[in-house]
Design an enzyme around this catalytic site. Structure first.
Site, short mmCIF file in Angstrom:
data_model
loop_
_atom_site.label_atom_id
_atom_site.label_comp_id
_atom_site.label_asym_id
_atom_site.label_seq_id
_atom_site.Cartn_x
_atom_site.Cartn_y
_atom_site.Cartn_z
CE1 TYR A 130 -23.94 -31.16 -26.77
CE2 TYR A 130 -24.53 -29.05 -25.79
CZ TYR A 130 -23.67 -30.14 -25.88
OH TYR A 130 -22.56 -30.22 -25.07
NE ARG A 133 -28.44 -34.73 -20.77
CZ ARG A 133 -27.17 -35.14 -20.71
NH1 ARG A 133 -26.53 -35.18 -19.55
NH2 ARG A 133 -26.55 -35.53 -21.81
NE ARG A 177 -27.01 -10.56 -32.72
CZ ARG A 177 -26.90 -9.73 -31.67
NH1 ARG A 177 -27.57 -8.59 -31.68
NH2 ARG A 177 -26.14 -10.05 -30.64
CG HIS A 189 -30.49 -9.21 -27.05
ND1 HIS A 189 -29.97 -8.43 -28.05
CD2 HIS A 189 -29.43 -9.67 -26.35
CE1 HIS A 189 -28.65 -8.41 -27.97
NE2 HIS A 189 -28.29 -9.15 -26.94
CE LYS A 215 -25.13 -32.87 -23.94
NZ LYS A 215 -23.87 -32.80 -23.20
CD GLU A 245 -20.19 -30.05 -15.27
OE1 GLU A 245 -20.73 -31.15 -15.43
OE2 GLU A 245 -20.72 -28.97 -15.59
CG LEU A 290 -25.03 -32.07 -18.41
CD1 LEU A 290 -26.27 -31.24 -18.69
CD2 LEU A 290 -24.29 -32.39 -19.70
#
Length: 275
Positions: free
Chosen positions: A32, A51, A97, A99, A144, A176, A200
């Protein structure tokens, strides 16, 4: 009424219904970005787009940068919020669902929404308190990703302690914040963790480093310790929504004079001029 976007459609926000088989729901399988809109313009637009594409590539999702650009522009134009934060995420797609990655043919799913957000004037003027916490997140923090459970737990710990942010460290080395990058100023030099897999590489972080260099403020991108942080002359945090916010205490220990410092204010002034 706000307009949001999900899986190919722009809809009234209250009409958005996320498919429970979207891999964002049960795996956090996606990436995101959050961009800031000032006076109807998307700030550092290209940097955020780049990014997002890079984060997606890191987890093997292929996205069309120009398609994402157009969605974001339409979101801005349809909502007409002059000062806002625009969120956009891309998941691997909709599939039962399992993996393993879905079979070929499953398309990434885009979700986007927007909220009115004012600039954090009071926090930028008065500063905020921070606490330190062990950084127990995964080892690919440069992506991210949607996997933010550790960040939310640590952010809540900070709030429960009467602070705004938790500054994280690995074995005493500052990385961070839970949703920010961390800068320390000592003897006129600006210090921040190098951009690697432990942090990040924030877009605002990058912008502030450029501002500092333009102001002839020396910058050292190298990790420092919690002790170094607490002994700094000035500390501030950066993010898309927090901009440049001074930290006036860490673990109840005053930083410098306990107020926003001269270099922090100089950088804030330069940032203000650029938006």
């Amino acid at each position: 009424m706000k307009i949001s976007y999900y899986n190919g459609e722009f809809l009234d926000d209250d009409k958005i219904s996320v498919n429970y088989n979207d891999r964002a729901v049960y795996f956090g399988d996606g990436v995101y970005e959050v961009v800031r809109i000032y006076d109807n313009e998307i700030f550092t637009f290209e940097e955020h787009l780049d990014r997002l594409v890079q984060s997606a590539k890191e987890i093997r999702i292929n996205i069309d940068k120009e398609e994402i650009r157009e969605i974001m522009i339409q979101m801005k134009d349809k909502n007409k919020l002059p000062n806002a934060a625009l969120y956009i995420q891309v998941s691997r797609g909709i599939e039962g669902r399992t993996h393993l990655f879905p079979e070929k043919g499953v398309q990434p799913v885009v979700l986007s929404f927007i909220n009115k957000v004012d600039r954090p004037i009071d926090a930028m003027r008065d500063g905020v308190k921070a606490v330190t916490r062990d950084d127990y997140r995964w080892l690919k923090c440069h992506i991210k990703s949607l996997n933010l459970l550790s960040n939310t737990l640590l952010k809540q710990e900070a709030k429960d302690s009467g602070a705004t942010e938790a500054i994280l460290h690995r074995d005493g080395v500052v990385t961070e914040g839970t949703s920010t990058n961390v800068f320390a100023i000592r003897d006129g030099v600006l210090h921040t963790h190098e951009a690697n897999n432990f942090v990040l590489n924030g877009i605002t972080r990058q912008y502030v480093i450029k501002l500092a260099k333009s102001l002839d403020i020396p910058v050292k991108e190298k990790a420092f310790t919690v002790d170094f942080l607490k002994e700094a002359d000035e500390v501030f945090i950066t993010s898309t929504t927090q901009e440049i916010t001074p930290v006036i205490s860490v673990d109840e220990e005053k930083i410098g004079d306990g107020v926003s410092g001269e270099i922090t204010r100089k950088l804030q002034k330069a940032f203000e001029a650029g938006i």
